[in-house]
Structures are given as C-alpha cells and as structure tokens.
Design a protein around this motif. Structure first.
Motif, PDB file in Angstrom:
ATOM      1  N   PRO A  14       0.823  -1.205   0.000  1.00 29.99           N
ATOM      2  CA  PRO A  14       0.000   0.000   0.000  1.00 29.99           C
ATOM      3  C   PRO A  14       0.858   1.256   0.000  1.00 29.99           C
ATOM      4  CG  PRO A  14       0.053  -0.993   2.186  1.00 29.99           C
ATOM      5  CD  PRO A  14       0.741  -1.954   1.252  1.00 29.99           C
ATOM      6  N   ALA A  15       0.412   2.276  -0.698  1.00 33.58           N
ATOM      7  CA  ALA A  15       1.145   3.543  -0.731  1.00 33.58           C
ATOM      8  C   ALA A  15       1.041   4.226   0.632  1.00 33.58           C
ATOM      9  CB  ALA A  15       0.563   4.457  -1.816  1.00 33.58           C
ATOM     10  N   LYS A  16       2.098   4.973   0.987  1.00 35.60           N
ATOM     11  CA  LYS A  16       2.086   5.688   2.254  1.00 35.60           C
ATOM     12  C   LYS A  16       1.023   6.776   2.229  1.00 35.60           C
ATOM     13  CE  LYS A  16       6.974   4.957   3.323  1.00 35.60           C
ATOM     14  NZ  LYS A  16       8.268   5.629   3.579  1.00 35.60           N
ATOM     15  N   ALA A  17       0.310   6.918   3.347  1.00 32.25           N
ATOM     16  CA  ALA A  17      -0.731   7.940   3.423  1.00 32.25           C
ATOM     17  C   ALA A  17      -0.117   9.333   3.368  1.00 32.25           C
ATOM     18  CB  ALA A  17      -1.547   7.758   4.698  1.00 32.25           C
ATOM     19  N   GLU A  18       1.053   9.500   3.985  1.00 28.79           N
ATOM     20  CA  GLU A  18       1.752  10.781   3.987  1.00 28.79           C
ATOM     21  C   GLU A  18       3.231  10.514   3.738  1.00 28.79           C
ATOM     22  OE1 GLU A  18      -0.427  13.772   6.927  1.00 28.79           O
ATOM     23  OE2 GLU A  18       0.067  11.885   7.925  1.00 28.79           O
ATOM     24  N   GLU A  19       3.814  11.289   2.810  1.00 31.26           N
ATOM     25  CA  GLU A  19       5.188  11.047   2.395  1.00 31.26           C
ATOM     26  C   GLU A  19       5.925  12.365   2.249  1.00 31.26           C
ATOM     27  OE1 GLU A  19       7.539   8.623  -1.179  1.00 31.26           O
ATOM     28  OE2 GLU A  19       5.358   8.677  -1.093  1.00 31.26           O
ATOM     29  N   ILE A  20       7.224  12.379   2.639  1.00 37.34           N
ATOM     30  CA  ILE A  20       8.027  13.600   2.616  1.00 37.34           C
ATOM     31  C   ILE A  20       8.617  13.818   1.230  1.00 37.34           C
ATOM     32  CG2 ILE A  20      10.078  14.717   3.573  1.00 37.34           C
ATOM     33  CD1 ILE A  20       9.637  13.009   6.104  1.00 37.34           C
ATOM     34  N   VAL A  21       8.503  15.050   0.746  1.00 31.01           N
ATOM     35  CA  VAL A  21       9.190  15.492  -0.471  1.00 31.01           C
ATOM     36  C   VAL A  21      10.111  16.629  -0.039  1.00 31.01           C
ATOM     37  CG1 VAL A  21       8.959  16.412  -2.796  1.00 31.01           C
ATOM     38  CG2 VAL A  21       7.187  14.896  -1.875  1.00 31.01           C
ATOM     39  N   ALA A  45       7.723  19.404   1.422  1.00 32.71           N
ATOM     40  CA  ALA A  45       6.268  19.294   1.451  1.00 32.71           C
ATOM     41  C   ALA A  45       5.888  17.870   1.819  1.00 32.71           C
ATOM     42  CB  ALA A  45       5.679  19.674   0.088  1.00 32.71           C
ATOM     43  N   ILE A  46       4.623  17.707   2.155  1.00 31.50           N
ATOM     44  CA  ILE A  46       4.103  16.400   2.531  1.00 31.50           C
ATOM     45  C   ILE A  46       3.098  15.968   1.473  1.00 31.50           C
ATOM     46  CG2 ILE A  46       2.871  15.092   4.294  1.00 31.50           C
ATOM     47  CD1 ILE A  46       3.875  17.271   6.288  1.00 31.50           C
ATOM     48  N   LYS A  47       3.446  14.894   0.789  1.00 28.80           N
ATOM     49  CA  LYS A  47       2.592  14.347  -0.262  1.00 28.80           C
ATOM     50  C   LYS A  47       1.584  13.394   0.368  1.00 28.80           C
ATOM     51  CE  LYS A  47       2.891  11.422  -4.396  1.00 28.80           C
ATOM     52  NZ  LYS A  47       3.825  10.651  -5.262  1.00 28.80           N
ATOM     53  N   ARG A  48       0.320  13.524  -0.015  1.00 28.31           N
ATOM     54  CA  ARG A  48      -0.733  12.711   0.590  1.00 28.31           C
ATOM     55  C   ARG A  48      -1.561  12.004  -0.471  1.00 28.31           C
ATOM     56  NH1 ARG A  48      -0.691  17.329   3.991  1.00 28.31           N
ATOM     57  NH2 ARG A  48      -0.221  16.772   6.165  1.00 28.31           N
ATOM     58  N   GLU A  49      -2.015  10.812  -0.104  1.00 28.69           N
ATOM     59  CA  GLU A  49      -2.936  10.044  -0.936  1.00 28.69           C
ATOM     60  C   GLU A  49      -4.362  10.128  -0.405  1.00 28.69           C
ATOM     61  OE1 GLU A  49      -2.027   8.701  -3.703  1.00 28.69           O
ATOM     62  OE2 GLU A  49       0.151   8.987  -3.473  1.00 28.69           O
ATOM     63  N   ILE A  52      -6.119  15.257   4.982  1.00 25.95           N
ATOM     64  CA  ILE A  52      -5.349  15.405   6.214  1.00 25.95           C
ATOM     65  C   ILE A  52      -6.136  14.819   7.382  1.00 25.95           C
ATOM     66  CG2 ILE A  52      -4.316  17.058   7.816  1.00 25.95           C
ATOM     67  CD1 ILE A  52      -3.973  18.964   5.466  1.00 25.95           C
ATOM     68  N   PRO A  53      -5.531  13.931   8.161  1.00 27.76           N
ATOM     69  CA  PRO A  53      -6.235  13.367   9.326  1.00 27.76           C
ATOM     70  C   PRO A  53      -6.571  14.456  10.340  1.00 27.76           C
ATOM     71  CG  PRO A  53      -4.288  12.069   8.780  1.00 27.76           C
ATOM     72  CD  PRO A  53      -4.211  13.331   7.968  1.00 27.76           C
ATOM     73  N   ASP A  54      -7.746  14.379  10.913  1.00 31.61           N
ATOM     74  CA  ASP A  54      -8.193  15.386  11.879  1.00 31.61           C
ATOM     75  C   ASP A  54      -7.937  14.967  13.318  1.00 31.61           C
ATOM     76  OD1 ASP A  54      -9.156  17.040   9.851  1.00 31.61           O
ATOM     77  OD2 ASP A  54     -11.103  16.012   9.808  1.00 31.61           O
ATOM     78  N   GLU A  55      -7.772  13.666  13.542  1.00 30.26           N
ATOM     79  CA  GLU A  55      -7.739  13.175  14.916  1.00 30.26           C
ATOM     80  C   GLU A  55      -6.346  13.129  15.529  1.00 30.26           C
ATOM     81  OE1 GLU A  55      -7.027   9.785  12.160  1.00 30.26           O
ATOM     82  OE2 GLU A  55      -8.424  11.480  12.269  1.00 30.26           O
ATOM     83  N   SER A  56      -5.298  13.481  14.792  1.00 33.72           N
ATOM     84  CA  SER A  56      -3.945  13.407  15.336  1.00 33.72           C
ATOM     85  C   SER A  56      -3.136  14.627  14.913  1.00 33.72           C
ATOM     86  CB  SER A  56      -3.244  12.125  14.862  1.00 33.72           C
ATOM     87  OG  SER A  56      -3.187  12.073  13.450  1.00 33.72           O
ATOM     88  N   ASP A  57      -2.090  14.922  15.692  1.00 32.62           N
ATOM     89  CA  ASP A  57      -1.242  16.095  15.455  1.00 32.62           C
ATOM     90  C   ASP A  57      -0.026  15.718  14.618  1.00 32.62           C
ATOM     91  OD1 ASP A  57      -2.888  17.743  16.979  1.00 32.62           O
ATOM     92  OD2 ASP A  57      -1.889  17.161  18.843  1.00 32.62           O
TER      93      ASP A  57
END
Length: 249
Positions: A14-21, A45-49, A52-57
C-alpha cells in the motif's frame, strides 16, 4: 524471475498515506580559508494520498549529523592544589556535529519509544557501550555540554515552520569549526509522536582552494609543509622587525 517477483511485491504494497518530499538550499558546503560558518535551509512538502487526518497532530523533526568519531572524555580533580586527570571514558562514537530541529516541543512530537527506535535526540546518537567508570553517563552529559557551548550540538525546538500541515522549512546554522565529511540530513514525519515517514539525504562538506591544498600538503608531505611553515615564520618575523625599525626612525 526473482526481480519480477520483487517488483510484484512492491506494487502490491500500500502507498504511504503521507510522504516527505524534500528540498535543500545547497547540496554541498565548501570550507575555505576564510570560512566563518554557513546556513542550510531545509524545506519540503508532505505528499498525501488521502485528506489530512483530523484526529492526530502532525510533527516534523529535522536532524543534521556530521561524521561520528571516538572521543575520550576526562574528568579533572584538584589534588594538592593541582588540577589533574582522574577518570576518563572513551565514547565509542559521537557525531562531530549534530542539530535537531522540531516543529513543537520534543515531548509533543516524539515518543520516547520512537526515539529509542530511531535514535533522534542527542543522547541517543552518542554510543558509549564500553564505559566501565562509575557514573559514566555524566561523561556523556559533559561532552554534550561542551559541544553545545561550541555550537556543535544544537537543539532547536519549535524551529521548524509548518504551514497548513503540508509545507515545512527550517534553517540549520553550521559553525566555522566543522569537521570535513559527509553530513546526513534526516527528516522525520510524526503523528501523535510516532514516526510515519522518514527521508535521508547527504550534504558533502569539503575543504576547497588554498585550504584543501594546505590540508593535502600537511598530510601527504609533512616535511615540505614543515619547511614552508618555517620559511613563512622567518619571513614574517623579518618583515615585522623591518617595519618596527622603520617606525622608530
């Protein structure tokens, strides 16, 4: 056949939900005879599939580490009015330079178990497994204190700017007394203190120009370097004496 099988496995992951560029303001640092330090701007930047999650920092940690080397730390005590070395500890490996910048206080962006796993804070990157002196941890703390005073160890909490949980940037100051070698820039992305992605790149730090020539001469031909140093000292002394004589007239 093995390569094809490995490719199928990678495609199935599975692709990462959040990835660093990542980006860097410079891909190398040149040490010259007049080098007085430098700044490196780390941005990305942060690449996302997914949204943005709301429940965590979100947390971002940036570290820059210089070449590791063994270090001997000595303790001095006053004996009969004279300061003498009493105990010593050989630290197996300590970075010649280490800076860690965070987007928030360290306790909020990194759990202790994650620090133990990835080795992010300064005490975690110093290895002193062979120390047998009582209270050997105090020697490690002394090494950290000394190098922090020389700006070789830096803790920059809150120095990483994060915009809309997508863009981040920070600046790392490199002092003039740098050790030559490959410097490792390591970026960690965390959620609720747990590392969810990391990125590593390297920054060469090299002596150039006259500094490089003198360094090579001193190491490759010490005799010639000694003669040249002696000649320069003689000429400088003669020149200073001649100038002083002219001023007295």
């Amino acid at each position: 056949m093995i390569r094809l099988f490995a490719l199928f496995i990678l495609l199935a992951l599975p692709a990462k939900a959040e990835e660093i560029v990542l980006g860097l303001s410079r891909d190398q640092v040149a040490i010259t005879a007049t080098f007085e330090g430098s700044d490196i701007l780390v941005f990305g930047a942060i690449k996302r599939e997914a949204p943005i999650p709301d429940e965590s920092d979100l947390g971002v940690i940036v570290t820059v580490m210089g070449p590791s080397e063994p270090v001997i730390v000595r303790r001095k005590d006053k004996r009969l009015g004279i300061w003498v070395n009493t105990d010593e500890v050989e630290v197996d490996a300590a970075p010649s330079f280490y800076a860690v910048a965070t987007s928030a206080p360290m306790r909020e962006v990194l759990k202790d178990v994650e620090d133990l796993r990835y080795g992010i804070t300064i005490p975690r990157v110093i290895r002193s497994v062979g120390a047998v002196v009582e209270d050997s941890a105090s020697f490690t703390r002394a090494l950290i204190r000394i190098r922090a005073g020389e700006e070789l160890y830096q803790v920059l909490e809150g120095a990483v700017d994060v915009e809309q949980e997508t863009l981040f940037r920070t600046a790392i100051s490199l002092p003039a007394n740098l050790t030559e070698g490959e410097y490792e820039a390591h970026i960690f992305l965390t959620r609720d203190g747990r590392v969810i992605d990391e990125y590593i790149t390297f920054i060469p730090v090299r002596k150039v120009g006259l500094e490089r020539w003198l360094y090579n001469l001193a190491h490759d031909n010490a005799f010639l370097y000694g003669l040249m140093s002696l000649a320069i000292a003689i000429v400088a002394g003669w020149g200073a004496s001649a100038a002083f004589s002219l001023l007295r007239r």
